[in-house]
Scaffold this motif. Sequence first.
Motif, PDB file in Angstrom:
ATOM      1  N   LEU A  69      -2.394  -7.057 -15.832  1.00 38.24           N
ATOM      2  CA  LEU A  69      -3.623  -7.819 -15.631  1.00 38.24           C
ATOM      3  C   LEU A  69      -4.778  -7.180 -16.379  1.00 38.24           C
ATOM      4  O   LEU A  69      -5.556  -7.850 -17.054  1.00 38.24           O
ATOM      5  CB  LEU A  69      -3.954  -7.926 -14.149  1.00 38.24           C
ATOM      6  CG  LEU A  69      -5.221  -8.721 -13.824  1.00 38.24           C
ATOM      7  CD1 LEU A  69      -5.091 -10.153 -14.318  1.00 38.24           C
ATOM      8  CD2 LEU A  69      -5.520  -8.695 -12.342  1.00 38.24           C
ATOM      9  N   GLU A 168     -11.836 -10.371 -11.820  1.00 35.29           N
ATOM     10  CA  GLU A 168     -10.445 -10.781 -11.875  1.00 35.29           C
ATOM     11  C   GLU A 168     -10.123 -11.687 -10.700  1.00 35.29           C
ATOM     12  O   GLU A 168     -10.854 -11.745  -9.714  1.00 35.29           O
ATOM     13  CB  GLU A 168      -9.510  -9.568 -11.864  1.00 35.29           C
ATOM     14  CG  GLU A 168      -9.586  -8.766 -10.573  1.00 35.29           C
ATOM     15  CD  GLU A 168      -8.690  -7.544 -10.584  1.00 35.29           C
ATOM     16  OE1 GLU A 168      -8.291  -7.114 -11.671  1.00 35.29           O
ATOM     17  OE2 GLU A 168      -8.382  -7.044  -9.495  1.00 35.29           O
ATOM     18  N   ARG A 170      -6.849 -12.457  -8.222  1.00 41.04           N
ATOM     19  CA  ARG A 170      -5.509 -12.055  -7.809  1.00 41.04           C
ATOM     20  C   ARG A 170      -5.140 -12.770  -6.526  1.00 41.04           C
ATOM     21  O   ARG A 170      -5.962 -12.961  -5.633  1.00 41.04           O
ATOM     22  CB  ARG A 170      -5.418 -10.542  -7.591  1.00 41.04           C
ATOM     23  CG  ARG A 170      -5.631  -9.694  -8.830  1.00 41.04           C
ATOM     24  CD  ARG A 170      -5.208  -8.253  -8.605  1.00 41.04           C
ATOM     25  NE  ARG A 170      -3.805  -8.055  -8.899  1.00 41.04           N
ATOM     26  CZ  ARG A 170      -3.350  -7.351  -9.944  1.00 41.04           C
ATOM     27  NH1 ARG A 170      -4.194  -6.794 -10.787  1.00 41.04           N
ATOM     28  NH2 ARG A 170      -2.067  -7.210 -10.145  1.00 41.04           N
ATOM     29  N   ARG A 172      -1.782 -12.748  -3.594  1.00 46.49           N
ATOM     30  CA  ARG A 172      -0.548 -12.077  -3.161  1.00 46.49           C
ATOM     31  C   ARG A 172       0.235 -13.053  -2.297  1.00 46.49           C
ATOM     32  O   ARG A 172      -0.288 -13.570  -1.303  1.00 46.49           O
ATOM     33  CB  ARG A 172      -0.867 -10.809  -2.371  1.00 46.49           C
ATOM     34  CG  ARG A 172       0.371 -10.088  -1.811  1.00 46.49           C
ATOM     35  CD  ARG A 172      -0.002  -8.724  -1.261  1.00 46.49           C
ATOM     36  NE  ARG A 172      -0.922  -8.836  -0.141  1.00 46.49           N
ATOM     37  CZ  ARG A 172      -0.555  -8.885   1.148  1.00 46.49           C
ATOM     38  NH1 ARG A 172       0.730  -8.842   1.462  1.00 46.49           N
ATOM     39  NH2 ARG A 172      -1.458  -8.970   2.101  1.00 46.49           N
ATOM     40  N   ALA A 191      -3.653 -13.354 -11.727  1.00 45.63           N
ATOM     41  CA  ALA A 191      -2.334 -12.769 -11.491  1.00 45.63           C
ATOM     42  C   ALA A 191      -1.900 -13.065 -10.061  1.00 45.63           C
ATOM     43  O   ALA A 191      -2.730 -13.150  -9.150  1.00 45.63           O
ATOM     44  CB  ALA A 191      -2.344 -11.263 -11.735  1.00 45.63           C
ATOM     45  N   ASP A 193       0.692 -11.514  -7.219  1.00 45.71           N
ATOM     46  CA  ASP A 193       1.567 -10.414  -6.827  1.00 45.71           C
ATOM     47  C   ASP A 193       2.600 -10.930  -5.823  1.00 45.71           C
ATOM     48  O   ASP A 193       2.246 -11.562  -4.814  1.00 45.71           O
ATOM     49  CB  ASP A 193       0.754  -9.280  -6.201  1.00 45.71           C
ATOM     50  CG  ASP A 193      -0.219  -8.645  -7.192  1.00 45.71           C
ATOM     51  OD1 ASP A 193       0.226  -8.316  -8.308  1.00 45.71           O
ATOM     52  OD2 ASP A 193      -1.403  -8.496  -6.858  1.00 45.71           O
ATOM     53  N   THR A 198       4.432  -8.508 -10.494  1.00 40.29           N
ATOM     54  CA  THR A 198       3.162  -9.161 -10.808  1.00 40.29           C
ATOM     55  C   THR A 198       3.400 -10.232 -11.861  1.00 40.29           C
ATOM     56  O   THR A 198       4.033  -9.978 -12.888  1.00 40.29           O
ATOM     57  CB  THR A 198       2.118  -8.152 -11.326  1.00 40.29           C
ATOM     58  OG1 THR A 198       1.795  -7.223 -10.283  1.00 40.29           O
ATOM     59  CG2 THR A 198       0.841  -8.868 -11.755  1.00 40.29           C
ATOM     60  N   SER A 229       4.802  -4.363 -10.649  1.00 43.65           N
ATOM     61  CA  SER A 229       3.370  -4.128 -10.483  1.00 43.65           C
ATOM     62  C   SER A 229       2.986  -2.766 -11.047  1.00 43.65           C
ATOM     63  O   SER A 229       3.653  -1.768 -10.774  1.00 43.65           O
ATOM     64  CB  SER A 229       2.997  -4.210  -9.006  1.00 43.65           C
ATOM     65  OG  SER A 229       3.303  -5.482  -8.486  1.00 43.65           O
TER      66      SER A 229
END
Length: 347
Positions: A69, A168, A170, A172, A191, A193, A198, A229
């Motif tokens: 990332l 950023e 992200r 999960r 991104a 996760d 990732t 990751s």
Amino acid sequence: MAGRKLHLVALSPDEAAAAWLARHDASPQAAEDPDFVAWLDESDTHRQAWSRAQRLWEDAAHPVADDPLLSALRAEALAARPDPWPRMAIAACLVAIIGGGFLAWRLHGPPDSETSGRRIAAVDPTARYGAADLVSAKGARLVTQLPDGTRLELDTDSAVDLAFTGRERRLRLVRGQAFVTVAADPRRPFALDVADQTIVDRGTAFAARLDPAGVRVTLVQGRVAVGPSGAPPRYDLAPGQRLTLKPGRPGVVEAVDTDQALAWRQGFIEFSDTPLGEAVAEMNRYGGPTLTVRDPHTAGLKISGRFKLGDAERFVRTTSALLPIHATRVAGGLELRAGAEASEPAG
């Protein structure tokens, strides 16, 4: 050094140091740039700012090359630098090179809290990972738009955690399955996760699934890169490909029919020569009477077809007509057994 001239008039010493650090990371010859030498010799303040930037670089937890990332963020920042450099581009390079918001706070104060024009509170729970932010119930699906315009679809009994900042984006995947149509934002890479993997977005629509069997990533459009990751990506997927990662085994990339693989988005599930035991496990994810298959031979029978999610009893009626099996009511649900159902004795 060849390349664009770096304009530093509007930048603070720390911002200018960050800009030069980005140049040095991109090209070792930047140390010989006459403009850099002149800037460094101009004052003790410049030299101190340069020392601080280098010190924080050396103290970073891991290099940018080890984080896909951050690599993407750095690439975007360096590729889109106009003259003069805007402050946001400097900040983006800074975060990408050093590897996190800690340095951005040290040099510039708290990170920018603007997210696609919408201001979020400094204590916004979606700014870092914690408890799941979005959850779908068993037997239900959830469709929502995230603050950046990304469309998120959660399959049954699924959950995601958001960590969106001004630098950023992200997500999960905590459990289950999600389909993501990512909104374009070159300044903030996206991104997802999943377990210890990732998925780095490169302008995409893709699905990811996490269950005890492992991780699956299915790409519908665009490109994604997938890897452990904190390490460089190992797999680059093209549209129509699915990556399957199982514990202790190498990843497998295969071509798939994305309409079939993602039929859950339309409220259906499709099987193609799928062992009955696996099909039963899938149907159980969507609620209704719990289905069981105890006999290994019966569980190995193959089933094909398109079935409505959450309608376990219709699934049983159809499979009983297609396969030499019958259903028996047991505590809590239905058990599928071999052979035709015994007829009632004549009275």
